[in-house]
Write an enzyme that holds these catalytic residues in place. Structure first.
Site, PDB file in Angstrom:
ATOM      1  N   ASP A  73       1.438  -6.753  -4.284  1.00 25.07           N
ATOM      2  CA  ASP A  73       0.590  -6.618  -3.106  1.00 25.07           C
ATOM      3  C   ASP A  73       1.041  -7.791  -2.231  1.00 25.07           C
ATOM      4  O   ASP A  73       1.101  -8.937  -2.704  1.00 25.07           O
ATOM      5  CB  ASP A  73      -0.872  -6.781  -3.546  1.00 25.07           C
ATOM      6  CG  ASP A  73      -1.837  -6.620  -2.387  1.00 25.07           C
ATOM      7  OD1 ASP A  73      -1.637  -7.289  -1.354  1.00 25.07           O
ATOM      8  OD2 ASP A  73      -2.787  -5.842  -2.516  1.00 25.07           O
ATOM      9  N   SER A  74       1.374  -7.534  -0.984  1.00 26.41           N
ATOM     10  CA  SER A  74       2.020  -8.598  -0.205  1.00 26.41           C
ATOM     11  C   SER A  74       1.102  -9.775   0.079  1.00 26.41           C
ATOM     12  O   SER A  74       1.548 -10.810   0.565  1.00 26.41           O
ATOM     13  CB  SER A  74       2.623  -8.050   1.090  1.00 26.41           C
ATOM     14  OG  SER A  74       1.645  -7.900   2.082  1.00 26.41           O
ATOM     15  N   SER A  75      -0.189  -9.656  -0.245  1.00 28.36           N
ATOM     16  CA  SER A  75      -1.042 -10.832  -0.095  1.00 28.36           C
ATOM     17  C   SER A  75      -0.704 -11.867  -1.178  1.00 28.36           C
ATOM     18  O   SER A  75      -1.142 -13.020  -1.101  1.00 28.36           O
ATOM     19  CB  SER A  75      -2.522 -10.464  -0.080  1.00 28.36           C
ATOM     20  OG  SER A  75      -2.795  -9.522  -1.063  1.00 28.36           O
ATOM     21  N   THR A 102       0.810  -1.222   0.000  1.00 30.86           N
ATOM     22  CA  THR A 102       0.000   0.000   0.000  1.00 30.86           C
ATOM     23  C   THR A 102       0.841   1.268   0.000  1.00 30.86           C
ATOM     24  O   THR A 102       0.500   2.247  -0.664  1.00 30.86           O
ATOM     25  CB  THR A 102      -0.910   0.010   1.264  1.00 30.86           C
ATOM     26  OG1 THR A 102      -1.838  -1.055   1.137  1.00 30.86           O
ATOM     27  CG2 THR A 102      -1.660   1.305   1.424  1.00 30.86           C
ATOM     28  N   THR A 118       1.417  -4.518   4.255  1.00 31.89           N
ATOM     29  CA  THR A 118       1.178  -4.881   5.658  1.00 31.89           C
ATOM     30  C   THR A 118       0.587  -6.289   5.810  1.00 31.89           C
ATOM     31  O   THR A 118       0.745  -6.903   6.858  1.00 31.89           O
ATOM     32  CB  THR A 118       0.219  -3.889   6.341  1.00 31.89           C
ATOM     33  OG1 THR A 118      -1.026  -3.894   5.638  1.00 31.89           O
ATOM     34  CG2 THR A 118       0.799  -2.489   6.371  1.00 31.89           C
ATOM     35  N   ASP A 119      -0.097  -6.788   4.768  1.00 27.06           N
ATOM     36  CA  ASP A 119      -0.834  -8.050   4.947  1.00 27.06           C
ATOM     37  C   ASP A 119       0.067  -9.202   5.369  1.00 27.06           C
ATOM     38  O   ASP A 119      -0.308 -10.001   6.226  1.00 27.06           O
ATOM     39  CB  ASP A 119      -1.591  -8.418   3.658  1.00 27.06           C
ATOM     40  CG  ASP A 119      -2.817  -7.535   3.472  1.00 27.06           C
ATOM     41  OD1 ASP A 119      -3.268  -6.937   4.475  1.00 27.06           O
ATOM     42  OD2 ASP A 119      -3.315  -7.439   2.344  1.00 27.06           O
TER      43      ASP A 119
HETATM   44  N1  ASP Z   1      -2.726  -5.527   0.522  1.00 29.61           N
HETATM   45  C1  ASP Z   1      -1.667  -4.617   0.874  1.00 29.61           C
HETATM   46  C2  ASP Z   1      -0.373  -5.396   0.915  1.00 29.61           C
HETATM   47  O1  ASP Z   1      -0.232  -6.182   1.798  1.00 29.61           O
HETATM   48  C3  ASP Z   1      -1.964  -3.998   2.176  1.00 29.61           C
HETATM   49  C4  ASP Z   1      -0.915  -3.069   2.726  1.00 29.61           C
HETATM   50  O2  ASP Z   1       0.166  -2.882   2.241  1.00 29.61           O
HETATM   51  O3  ASP Z   1      -1.232  -2.443   3.750  1.00 29.61           O
HETATM   52  O4  ASP Z   1       0.468  -5.216   0.059  1.00 29.61           O
END
Ligand code: ASP
Length: 331
Positions: A54-56, A11, A86-87
């Site tokens: 996207d880290s997911s 993000t 953050t994921d």
């Molecule tokens: N979906 C995003 C990720 O993990 C969420 C984030 O960065 O806060 O890349």
């Protein structure tokens, strides 16, 4: 100080698109200019990964890419910041923690809940706080978010929308940043001279997670335990480490897996507190089935540690022993 910043996606560097937020490759250059402006006496290098994610979408193989990137730059820089989604940030921070084992330089992973170029973004504060941790804090692998500096193997994403998204459920924060830093331990505690880096092949599918829920049956877990290269599983138990002890098929499935050298680690789904193996009959049945205690580890750290140890080629017996021992401040 020479600081290397790895921008992996997330993000923090995302921009709007028709499909929603997507990573922006131009972000790296903008961040380098911004950080260099804030820290004119330090050298900032921001490297943009070829495949921003996207880290997911992150897989264990991505942990390796980040660790290898830091390893290949180890002698050129004094400190390392990883910008990450953050994921799955807690998993990647744990992976770096195991690969770098109490390093002689600081590595801090951070990101944000709101993209840098959006109003009220937390990105700038998180990046500047992470830099302050690199410049003034201890050596080691940490996750920095919303003023909290958390040990790399202790972080858990605890909130979906609050800016303080990360918690350290079972370990004190290593530091917190208000007007000034407050440290929970001496910042210069270690006199270690050399960093031992080991980055094993960590491959998707080598470790699984077994959820415990009312009505869970062997059928629910069969597929999860069926993979041919399975080396480990994190069992997400109730309370202090309990699971149904009246279902022989379920316990039999666990016993067969552990007999076949799959290491199963019991971690509580409570989110904080410790597994007390065998406190209840419902927990003793797991011990009899060969399940070992993850004590007070987060499920993220237990999952990554299984990947790390099995990637090193350790036998099931050696992995169990390593879970029993404290691996660099582990449990
Ligand atoms: N979906 C995003 C990720 O993990 C969420 C984030 O960065 O806060 O890349």
């Amino acid at each position: 100080m020479n600081i290397y910043v790895a921008y992996t996606g997330g993000t923090i560097g995302m921009v709007d698109s028709e499909q929603g937020l997507v990573p922006d490759p131009d972000f790296a250059q903008a961040v380098e200019i911004m950080l260099q402006d804030d820290y004119p006496n330090d050298n900032m290098t921001v490297y943009c990964y070829e495949h921003l994610i996207d880290s997911s979408n992150a897989r264990p193989e991505d942990w390796q890419i980040i660790a290898q990137d830091i390893q290949s730059n180890w002698h050129k820089y004094d400190a390392f910041m990883v910008l990450h989604g953050t994921d799955t940030m807690a998993y990647s921070a744990a992976a770096l923690f195991y690969c770098f084992q109490a390093p002689t330089k600081p590595i801090v992973v951070t990101g944000s809940q709101i993209p840098l170029f959006k109003t009220r973004s937390d990105a700038r504060n998180n990046m500047l706080g992470a830099i302050e941790a690199l410049k003034n804090g201890p050596n080691g692998v940490f996750l920095f978010f919303a003023g909290r500096l958390i040990e790399g193997n202790r972080a858990h994403k605890a909130h979906t929308t609050e800016l303080a998204a990360f918690a350290s459920p079972n370990a004190p924060l290593r530091g917190w940043l208000g007007i000034d830093w407050q440290w929970s331990q001496d910042v210069n505690a270690s006199d270690k001279q050399k960093t031992d880096i080991s980055i094993p092949n960590m491959t998707s599918g080598a470790v699984t997670i077994l959820p415990v829920f009312p009505g869970v049956s062997a059928d629910h877990w069969k597929g999860l335990l069926n993979s041919t290269n399975l080396k480990g599983a994190v069992l997400l138990s109730y309370g202090a480490g309990n699971a149904p002890d009246k279902d022989q098929a379920l316990l039999g499935l666990l016993k067969t897996a552990t007999d076949n050298d799959v290491v199963i680690v019991n971690v509580s789904q409570c989110g904080s507190g410790r597994v007390v193996a065998g406190a209840y009959a419902a927990g003793s049945a797991l011990v009899k089935a060969g399940v070992i205690s993850g004590k007070d580890m987060t499920y993220e750290a237990a999952f990554v540690k299984l990947h790390f140890l099995s990637g090193l080629g350790l036998s099931a017996k050696e992995i169990k022993l390593a879970f029993d021992k404290t691996l660099a401040l582990d449990t």
